[in-house]
Enzyme design. Sequence first.
Site, PDB file in Angstrom:
ATOM      1  N   HIS A 102       0.857  -1.181   0.000  1.00 48.23           N
ATOM      2  CA  HIS A 102       0.000   0.000   0.000  1.00 48.23           C
ATOM      3  C   HIS A 102       0.892   1.229   0.000  1.00 48.23           C
ATOM      4  O   HIS A 102       1.732   1.397   0.884  1.00 48.23           O
ATOM      5  CB  HIS A 102      -0.929   0.025   1.213  1.00 48.23           C
ATOM      6  CG  HIS A 102      -1.875   1.185   1.204  1.00 48.23           C
ATOM      7  ND1 HIS A 102      -3.154   1.102   0.704  1.00 48.23           N
ATOM      8  CD2 HIS A 102      -1.724   2.472   1.614  1.00 48.23           C
ATOM      9  CE1 HIS A 102      -3.747   2.282   0.807  1.00 48.23           C
ATOM     10  NE2 HIS A 102      -2.900   3.125   1.364  1.00 48.23           N
ATOM     11  N   CYS A 103       0.715   2.098  -0.992  1.00 47.70           N
ATOM     12  CA  CYS A 103       1.581   3.262  -1.150  1.00 47.70           C
ATOM     13  C   CYS A 103       0.790   4.533  -0.873  1.00 47.70           C
ATOM     14  O   CYS A 103      -0.104   4.894  -1.653  1.00 47.70           O
ATOM     15  CB  CYS A 103       2.160   3.304  -2.564  1.00 47.70           C
ATOM     16  SG  CYS A 103       3.253   4.719  -2.850  1.00 47.70           S
ATOM     17  N   PRO A 104       1.087   5.245   0.214  1.00 46.75           N
ATOM     18  CA  PRO A 104       0.369   6.494   0.497  1.00 46.75           C
ATOM     19  C   PRO A 104       0.674   7.587  -0.513  1.00 46.75           C
ATOM     20  O   PRO A 104      -0.126   8.512  -0.686  1.00 46.75           O
ATOM     21  CB  PRO A 104       0.865   6.867   1.897  1.00 46.75           C
ATOM     22  CG  PRO A 104       2.181   6.189   2.037  1.00 46.75           C
ATOM     23  CD  PRO A 104       2.072   4.929   1.260  1.00 46.75           C
TER      24      PRO A 104
END
Length: 331
Positions: free
Chosen positions: A154-156
């Site tokens: 998961h990449c903010p």
Amino acid sequence: MDLEEAERRLRGGADDGKKLWQAFPGKNRICCRGFCLTGPDAVVFIFNHFLTFGILALFYALVAIRLHIGVIVGGFILHGISLYFLLRCAFTEPGILPRSSQAANKDIIGDPPKHIVNGREVQLAYCSTCHIFRPPKTKHCRICDNCVEEFDHHCPWVMNCVAKRNYRYFVGFVAAISSLCVYVCVCSLVLLIISAVEGNQLPTPVVLISIIIVLVTGCLGCTLSGFAIFHCRLIAQGITTNEYIKGRQTDIDDKGCVMNCCNIYCTELPKPRIDLQGPAVQIEMREEGKDPVNRVSAEAGAEDPANAGRPSIELGHAGAPDEDIDEQETQ
């Protein structure tokens, strides 16, 4: 109570004519009446845009204009490419698997399904939140609260999970933004060198800002370039970042470097497993020969005749915190 009756009761009490985008069970943000889906964390994503546009505005106004108009055009092209990949990655549904209904499947009990992938038997893990057996390489994302197929991380910075359906856009974004950083850094450094060699006295603010741009974009360019190379290596090996972190250096579904790369870059974008324009209650019902969860699992590997009668859910595991449990390879 049979499965059809359970499904009718559940739909009658929970649907109320709503679409899935109006009652989505995860934490994702639904945009444009279900045509776009992204993650819940927008702060870092917005900061990403402010940082990029801020640095580029200073670069165009103070550095590029003093070199050549072509420098501005080149910057616009690279920025446009990186912005395209960023938006595609951020607003593409990453590969979310539909949840199953505990009420509709309460009479279905059995052993966890197994599938043969490249000659190896893989036992699928059960997700107590989504009530499904996860296909290989699938993980439950705690931030988005969904099981995501071929989950990488998961990449903010892109405000979304990076997985099966948007991984190609993520790699394109990292490659494009690293190229843009290197481009801006080199052009700013060239202006400082030309000014020093030719003896042209630049205004002090321009010199200071140029030095800051060189330092910031140089550090970002080196970091992001290494990150892009790292992901290219993972693609060639056929593994995800999630698998790499857990120490898995080879993948059971490894097809070789060329085929692994073609599988990411040269194949048609898979269709989403969820229909945001469909009814609010989308239940993975097990029907004869039409088990959606097992069908998804089978598509991830080879068909195993021994799994023909296995269930898509096992309520005996319900309630266990198994988000970090992956599929297990049995010897």
